[in-house]
Design a protein around this motif. Structure first.
Motif, PDB file in Angstrom:
ATOM      1  N   ASN A 126     -65.185  59.363  45.937  1.00 18.19           N
ATOM      2  CA  ASN A 126     -65.225  58.032  46.549  1.00 18.19           C
ATOM      3  C   ASN A 126     -64.521  57.050  45.612  1.00 18.19           C
ATOM      4  OD1 ASN A 126     -65.856  55.749  48.058  1.00 18.19           O
ATOM      5  ND2 ASN A 126     -67.784  55.445  46.984  1.00 18.19           N
ATOM      6  N   PRO A 127     -63.261  56.712  45.897  1.00 12.06           N
ATOM      7  CA  PRO A 127     -62.517  55.802  45.013  1.00 12.06           C
ATOM      8  C   PRO A 127     -62.759  54.325  45.276  1.00 12.06           C
ATOM      9  CG  PRO A 127     -61.075  56.620  46.729  1.00 12.06           C
ATOM     10  CD  PRO A 127     -62.414  57.262  46.965  1.00 12.06           C
ATOM     11  N   ASP A 128     -63.655  53.986  46.211  1.00 13.20           N
ATOM     12  CA  ASP A 128     -63.896  52.575  46.530  1.00 13.20           C
ATOM     13  C   ASP A 128     -64.298  51.805  45.282  1.00 13.20           C
ATOM     14  OD1 ASP A 128     -63.280  53.118  49.103  1.00 13.20           O
ATOM     15  OD2 ASP A 128     -65.302  52.848  49.910  1.00 13.20           O
ATOM     16  N   GLY A 129     -63.744  50.610  45.149  1.00 13.01           N
ATOM     17  CA  GLY A 129     -63.936  49.787  43.972  1.00 13.01           C
ATOM     18  C   GLY A 129     -62.771  49.863  43.003  1.00 13.01           C
ATOM     19  N   THR A 130     -61.958  50.920  43.129  1.00 14.46           N
ATOM     20  CA  THR A 130     -60.764  51.044  42.296  1.00 14.46           C
ATOM     21  C   THR A 130     -59.675  50.134  42.838  1.00 14.46           C
ATOM     22  OG1 THR A 130     -61.323  53.363  41.905  1.00 14.46           O
ATOM     23  CG2 THR A 130     -59.093  52.697  41.367  1.00 14.46           C
ATOM     24  N   ALA A 131     -58.860  49.587  41.951  1.00 19.84           N
ATOM     25  CA  ALA A 131     -57.822  48.641  42.377  1.00 19.84           C
ATOM     26  C   ALA A 131     -56.863  49.254  43.394  1.00 19.84           C
ATOM     27  CB  ALA A 131     -57.051  48.143  41.154  1.00 19.84           C
ATOM     28  N   ALA A 132     -56.577  50.539  43.258  1.00 21.49           N
ATOM     29  CA  ALA A 132     -55.583  51.173  44.128  1.00 21.49           C
ATOM     30  C   ALA A 132     -56.204  51.960  45.270  1.00 21.49           C
ATOM     31  CB  ALA A 132     -54.684  52.088  43.297  1.00 21.49           C
ATOM     32  N   SER A 133     -57.476  51.711  45.553  1.00 29.36           N
ATOM     33  CA  SER A 133     -58.124  52.481  46.605  1.00 29.36           C
ATOM     34  C   SER A 133     -57.452  52.262  47.961  1.00 29.36           C
ATOM     35  CB  SER A 133     -59.609  52.103  46.687  1.00 29.36           C
ATOM     36  OG  SER A 133     -60.301  52.984  47.536  1.00 29.36           O
ATOM     37  N   TYR A 134     -57.185  50.992  48.303  1.00 33.03           N
ATOM     38  CA  TYR A 134     -56.521  50.662  49.572  1.00 33.03           C
ATOM     39  C   TYR A 134     -55.296  49.798  49.285  1.00 33.03           C
ATOM     40  CZ  TYR A 134     -61.020  52.203  51.381  1.00 33.03           C
ATOM     41  OH  TYR A 134     -62.140  52.934  51.647  1.00 33.03           O
ATOM     42  N   VAL A 135     -54.179  50.197  49.897  1.00 30.63           N
ATOM     43  CA  VAL A 135     -52.886  49.583  49.585  1.00 30.63           C
ATOM     44  C   VAL A 135     -52.139  49.311  50.885  1.00 30.63           C
ATOM     45  CG1 VAL A 135     -50.648  49.991  48.460  1.00 30.63           C
ATOM     46  CG2 VAL A 135     -52.758  50.698  47.322  1.00 30.63           C
ATOM     47  N   PRO A 136     -51.414  48.180  50.994  1.00 26.96           N
ATOM     48  CA  PRO A 136     -50.584  47.955  52.181  1.00 26.96           C
ATOM     49  C   PRO A 136     -49.674  49.158  52.448  1.00 26.96           C
ATOM     50  CG  PRO A 136     -50.667  45.963  50.854  1.00 26.96           C
ATOM     51  CD  PRO A 136     -51.368  47.031  50.053  1.00 26.96           C
ATOM     52  N   GLY A 137     -49.535  49.482  53.708  1.00 25.44           N
ATOM     53  CA  GLY A 137     -48.748  50.657  54.068  1.00 25.44           C
ATOM     54  C   GLY A 137     -49.566  51.934  54.045  1.00 25.44           C
ATOM     55  N   ASP A 138     -50.857  51.824  53.691  1.00 24.14           N
ATOM     56  CA  ASP A 138     -51.766  52.970  53.649  1.00 24.14           C
ATOM     57  C   ASP A 138     -51.336  54.023  52.631  1.00 24.14           C
ATOM     58  OD1 ASP A 138     -54.070  54.273  54.287  1.00 24.14           O
ATOM     59  OD2 ASP A 138     -53.372  55.076  56.208  1.00 24.14           O
ATOM     60  N   HIS A 139     -50.953  53.554  51.422  1.00 26.61           N
ATOM     61  CA  HIS A 139     -50.531  54.473  50.369  1.00 26.61           C
ATOM     62  C   HIS A 139     -51.522  54.516  49.196  1.00 26.61           C
ATOM     63  CE1 HIS A 139     -46.697  55.031  52.338  1.00 26.61           C
ATOM     64  NE2 HIS A 139     -46.453  53.726  52.318  1.00 26.61           N
ATOM     65  N   GLY A 140     -52.762  54.076  49.414  1.00 26.11           N
ATOM     66  CA  GLY A 140     -53.725  54.019  48.317  1.00 26.11           C
ATOM     67  C   GLY A 140     -54.335  55.371  47.988  1.00 26.11           C
ATOM     68  N   TYR A 141     -55.309  55.335  47.082  1.00 29.49           N
ATOM     69  CA  TYR A 141     -55.985  56.565  46.667  1.00 29.49           C
ATOM     70  C   TYR A 141     -56.772  57.198  47.816  1.00 29.49           C
ATOM     71  CZ  TYR A 141     -55.044  55.430  41.743  1.00 29.49           C
ATOM     72  OH  TYR A 141     -54.449  55.150  40.540  1.00 29.49           O
ATOM     73  N   THR A 142     -57.112  56.401  48.824  1.00 29.22           N
ATOM     74  CA  THR A 142     -57.735  56.948  50.012  1.00 29.22           C
ATOM     75  C   THR A 142     -57.150  56.255  51.242  1.00 29.22           C
ATOM     76  OG1 THR A 142     -59.851  57.584  51.001  1.00 29.22           O
ATOM     77  CG2 THR A 142     -59.686  55.330  50.162  1.00 29.22           C
ATOM     78  N   TYR A 143     -57.413  56.818  52.401  1.00 26.54           N
ATOM     79  CA  TYR A 143     -56.839  56.283  53.634  1.00 26.54           C
ATOM     80  C   TYR A 143     -57.600  55.049  54.105  1.00 26.54           C
ATOM     81  CZ  TYR A 143     -54.507  60.820  53.882  1.00 26.54           C
ATOM     82  OH  TYR A 143     -53.756  61.930  53.603  1.00 26.54           O
ATOM     83  N   LEU A 144     -56.874  54.104  54.682  1.00 26.15           N
ATOM     84  CA  LEU A 144     -57.510  52.902  55.216  1.00 26.15           C
ATOM     85  C   LEU A 144     -58.559  53.238  56.263  1.00 26.15           C
ATOM     86  CD1 LEU A 144     -54.310  50.704  55.343  1.00 26.15           C
ATOM     87  CD2 LEU A 144     -56.470  49.972  54.307  1.00 26.15           C
ATOM     88  N   ALA A 145     -58.402  54.357  56.938  1.00 25.38           N
ATOM     89  CA  ALA A 145     -59.380  54.770  57.946  1.00 25.38           C
ATOM     90  C   ALA A 145     -60.766  54.964  57.356  1.00 25.38           C
ATOM     91  CB  ALA A 145     -58.920  56.070  58.622  1.00 25.38           C
ATOM     92  N   ASN A 146     -60.855  55.156  56.046  1.00 23.65           N
ATOM     93  CA  ASN A 146     -62.152  55.325  55.387  1.00 23.65           C
ATOM     94  C   ASN A 146     -62.848  53.999  55.111  1.00 23.65           C
ATOM     95  OD1 ASN A 146     -62.227  58.187  55.132  1.00 23.65           O
ATOM     96  ND2 ASN A 146     -60.714  58.052  53.498  1.00 23.65           N
ATOM     97  N   GLY A 147     -62.162  52.882  55.375  1.00 20.31           N
ATOM     98  CA  GLY A 147     -62.744  51.589  55.028  1.00 20.31           C
ATOM     99  C   GLY A 147     -62.778  50.578  56.149  1.00 20.31           C
ATOM    100  N   VAL A 148     -62.311  50.969  57.363  1.00 19.63           N
ATOM    101  CA  VAL A 148     -62.253  50.011  58.466  1.00 19.63           C
ATOM    102  C   VAL A 148     -62.575  50.722  59.781  1.00 19.63           C
ATOM    103  CG1 VAL A 148     -60.438  48.708  57.268  1.00 19.63           C
ATOM    104  CG2 VAL A 148     -59.791  50.378  59.008  1.00 19.63           C
ATOM    105  N   ASN A 149     -62.950  49.936  60.774  1.00 25.09           N
ATOM    106  CA  ASN A 149     -63.080  50.411  62.153  1.00 25.09           C
ATOM    107  C   ASN A 149     -62.232  49.526  63.056  1.00 25.09           C
ATOM    108  OD1 ASN A 149     -64.931  52.587  61.831  1.00 25.09           O
ATOM    109  ND2 ASN A 149     -66.615  51.103  61.640  1.00 25.09           N
ATOM    110  N   LEU A 150     -61.607  50.107  64.045  1.00 20.02           N
ATOM    111  CA  LEU A 150     -60.796  49.361  65.009  1.00 20.02           C
ATOM    112  C   LEU A 150     -61.699  48.672  66.022  1.00 20.02           C
ATOM    113  CD1 LEU A 150     -57.954  48.698  66.205  1.00 20.02           C
ATOM    114  CD2 LEU A 150     -58.178  50.830  67.540  1.00 20.02           C
TER     115      LEU A 150
END
Length: 388
Positions: A92-116
């Motif tokens: 679980n990389p949440d809390g890390t600076a690079a966990s979520y990045v524009p373009g969905d290139h972070g340490y984990t996928y944006l799908a792990n942190g949001v709901n549509l």
């Protein structure tokens, strides 16, 4: 090792001092017949007192034999409400600076942190990953303005879309980004794989700690943290002990998720290597840099995730055909023993805010000061598999 700031250690030092004095008194010639006997008697009484105090301060956590809980299908719960389990350990990389990045290139996928939010209804991005990625890209392109897709975020910090505006709530205690109702808060810039810098989104954790005079989220890359299931959110802030192989790490419950069995980047590294490793750059890895030494040298929990899937992974004699991202997704497959000390928490300012800065040394000190030595915790862990 005994540390002078431990009360128990101070008593042990006193005991040692008394023994030395006794030895000195015994070996020193007496000038009168009764002098040596009197000196020896005094020091024996000092030793007896020190031993008594030492035993009292050791407390039941140190001296009482470990009584194992009754066997259960799930985690074992001790009389002090400590929770023992053996699991795999996802990352679980949440809390890390690079966990979520524009373009969905972070340490984990944006799908792990949001709901549509689709026509006012929630759609889980874990179950609709491709759709969510497409819609998030549309929202980013529109600067999350009016008419763009809406998301309910729970692992990213949300800000008003315009300064001075308000935030829109969703799913209880979460907030909306997109459609002019909010935008994700930007975090600090991070080095990218190609030598440039990339922007990041500020990733959140359920627990915060105090750094200076500010409340900040717990950095997954710096602090050994654990995730508990959402229905056990009362455990957030509880201190813990984790063992894998011959390595032991003191940790803290810093987040909630779907289940037990997830840990921070720092926890993974401490369990695998005994120390925290340098932070990895952020992807993507462009095609012209694929399968170079930097990609081949990635160490767990980090791995390369090619856009074309595993078939485009690096191997001798193969030329990669797509770019790749660096994800913190390489977990430990099993045999991770965890004890969550449910009733033991650090000094707290509030239910979810630690009053001090979290450090590896502080975590260790708080657990030891409560009487949970390595021996005590290993004795408790030995209850796994017992049939009593």
């Amino acid at each position: 090792m005994c540390s002078p700031e431990h009360t128990q250690c101070k008593v042990d030092i006193l005991l040692f001092y008394a023994i030395v004095k006794l030895f000195d008194a015994t070996m020193r010639p007496a000038t009168r017949d009764g002098e040596k006997l009197m000196s020896t008697s005094i020091h024996i009484r000092v030793i007896a007192a020190a031993v008594a105090v030492s035993t009292m301060l050791a407390g039941p956590a140190e001296t009482a034999a470990t009584k194992c809980p009754k066997p259960a299908d799930g985690p074992l719960v001790f009389s002090d409400r400590a929770i023992l389990m053996r699991t795999e350990l996802a990352v679980n990389p949440d809390g890390t600076a690079a966990s979520y990045v524009p373009g969905d290139h972070g340490y984990t996928y944006l799908a792990n942190g949001v709901n549509l939010i689709d026509n006012g209804k929630k759609r889980s991005c874990l179950d609709n990953a491709s759709l969510c990625r497409k819609k998030w890209s549309e929202a980013e392109a529109a600067d999350f303005g009016t008419g763009s897709p809406e998301f309910c975020v729970f692992a990213l910090e949300a800000a008003p879309h315009k300064p001075g505006g308000s935030r829109s709530e969703c799913e209880g205690d979460r907030y909306v980004v997109g459609n002019g109702k909010g935008r994700p808060t930007l975090g600090r810039k991070m080095p990218a794989f190609d030598g440039t810098e990339v922007s990041t989104y500020l990733s959140t954790t359920s627990l915060m700690h105090t750094v200076g005079d500010k409340a900040v989220y717990v950095d997954s890359a710096a602090i050994p943290g654990l995730v508990v299931s959402k229905n056990r959110s009362g455990l957030v802030g509880s201190l813990a002990w984790v063992r894998y192989g011959d390595r032991e790490v003191f940790a803290i419950v810093n987040d909630t998720g779907p289940r037990f069995g997830e840990g921070s980047v720092a926890l993974h590294q401490l369990l695998r290597y005994g120390e925290i490793q340098p932070l990895q750059p952020v992807g993507p890895i462009p095609l012209n840099l694929r399968c170079t030494k930097a990609e081949l040298d990635l160490k767990a929990p980090f791995l390369s995730k090619p856009d074309d899937g595993l078939k485009d992974g690096c191997r001798p004699g193969y030329v990669a055909k797509s770019a790749s991202d660096i994800r913190a997704h390489n977990g430990i497959g099993g045999n991770v023993v965890t004890i969550i000390l449910a009733d033991l928490k650090p000094p707290m300012k509030s239910k979810r805010l630690v009053a001090e800065e979290l450090t590896i040394d502080h975590l260790r000190q708080w657990v030891l000061d409560a009487g949970y030595s390595s021996k005590k915790l290993n004795d408790m862990a030995s209850c796994l598999g017992k049939k009593n």
